[in-house]
Scaffold this active site. Sequence first.
Site, PDB file in Angstrom:
ATOM      1  N   TYR A 164      15.049  68.626 103.258  1.00 14.31           N
ATOM      2  CA  TYR A 164      13.744  69.223 103.534  1.00 14.31           C
ATOM      3  C   TYR A 164      13.281  68.852 104.936  1.00 14.31           C
ATOM      4  O   TYR A 164      12.887  69.713 105.733  1.00 14.31           O
ATOM      5  CB  TYR A 164      12.711  68.757 102.499  1.00 14.31           C
ATOM      6  CG  TYR A 164      11.295  69.056 102.926  1.00 14.31           C
ATOM      7  CD1 TYR A 164      10.837  70.368 103.033  1.00 14.31           C
ATOM      8  CD2 TYR A 164      10.410  68.027 103.255  1.00 14.31           C
ATOM      9  CE1 TYR A 164       9.544  70.643 103.456  1.00 14.31           C
ATOM     10  CE2 TYR A 164       9.120  68.296 103.670  1.00 14.31           C
ATOM     11  CZ  TYR A 164       8.692  69.606 103.775  1.00 14.31           C
ATOM     12  OH  TYR A 164       7.421  69.874 104.203  1.00 14.31           O
ATOM     13  N   LYS A 221      12.764  71.246 108.482  1.00 15.49           N
ATOM     14  CA  LYS A 221      11.557  71.353 109.308  1.00 15.49           C
ATOM     15  C   LYS A 221      11.860  70.963 110.758  1.00 15.49           C
ATOM     16  O   LYS A 221      11.376  71.607 111.704  1.00 15.49           O
ATOM     17  CB  LYS A 221      10.449  70.471 108.734  1.00 15.49           C
ATOM     18  CG  LYS A 221       9.868  70.981 107.424  1.00 15.49           C
ATOM     19  CD  LYS A 221       9.141  72.314 107.621  1.00 15.49           C
ATOM     20  CE  LYS A 221       8.414  72.765 106.376  1.00 15.49           C
ATOM     21  NZ  LYS A 221       7.672  74.029 106.564  1.00 15.49           N
ATOM     22  N   SER A 250       6.065  68.947 109.194  1.00 16.74           N
ATOM     23  CA  SER A 250       5.888  67.865 108.236  1.00 16.74           C
ATOM     24  C   SER A 250       6.117  66.508 108.890  1.00 16.74           C
ATOM     25  O   SER A 250       6.974  66.362 109.763  1.00 16.74           O
ATOM     26  CB  SER A 250       6.878  68.041 107.082  1.00 16.74           C
ATOM     27  OG  SER A 250       6.945  66.884 106.282  1.00 16.74           O
TER      28      SER A 250
END
Length: 340
Positions: free
Chosen positions: A151, A155, A127
């Site tokens: 989040y 990643k 991402s």
Amino acid sequence: MPRTVLVTGGAGFIGSHTCVELLASGHEVVVLDDHSNSSPEALERVAKIAGRPITAAHVGDVRDRRALDAVFTAHPIDAVIHFAAKKAVGESVQIPLTYYDINVGGTTALISAMHDHGVHRLVFSSSCSVYGDTTTVPLTEASPAAPTNPYATSKWTCERILADVCQHVPELRVLALRYFNPAGAHPTGLLGEDPHGVPGNIMPYLTQIAVGRREELSVFGDDYPTPDGTGIRDYIHVVDVAEGHRAALDRIDDQPGMLILNLGTGRGASVLDLVRTFQEVSGRPIPYRVTGRRPGDVAELVADPSKVAAAWGWRARHDLAAMCRDAWRFQQQNPYGYAP
């Protein structure tokens, strides 16, 4: 060369569109999905668009080694595309341990099962959020990682783990695709973004307002250092993202080890730009209300996609209006998503 590809999270938004691309390119597709944020109906529609079904669909959690071993034992898997993860920035701030458990734990379980079953090709869904609150745009793959929410950190952690494993397992090949903000839907209107509960992404929120399911959009902050004060993102059509994953599979044997590539358009649009474009395309008004900034959000994320263009000749083909048009078509044809 046709391969048998395991797609984790293959019934999800990006996963289902990628399955269409893989089938169209002659690959056999095996899906593992727990349907925590997807519908089995998406895979039926994948088959309808592609003109042939996937090889098999397994319901299971990517953290479950028994489920993974069963899939790798049942099918001659040549490569894996790993989408299965939780993906909402705001939610990750509220339940960080869940994000680390699923996103990091799922990736380590998967790479361990791959190793045990002699599978050494992985396309990893990363991402742009790993870049964090940067002051420099557009962002290249060499831009420093500075994640600002769980989040993004999950990643980034997965990327670091995969890079380290590649150092110790020389036969492993990993392509980590840092894509920016996927939006839109398949142009047939058969596949689209249909999250369970309140959408965490802006495009399905807009389409649900336009179809009458929600009242207004919350704009999280209008005091960012951007022209209109709202956050700027590099929105990229989900079909372009899917084509990028298919291209990654085609090129994964080009070099050993791990390679990181951005997938984006190189063009930023603010929240209000997106609202205006969607209103123009749909002909529907989108009421909105400005609220406070959302924890973990950043002002601007825009890709420099020149590295992938030079390496593979890949470029995003769709503009913001096409994303809005296709997303609206899906919502019009499926007012309640995949629900009957």
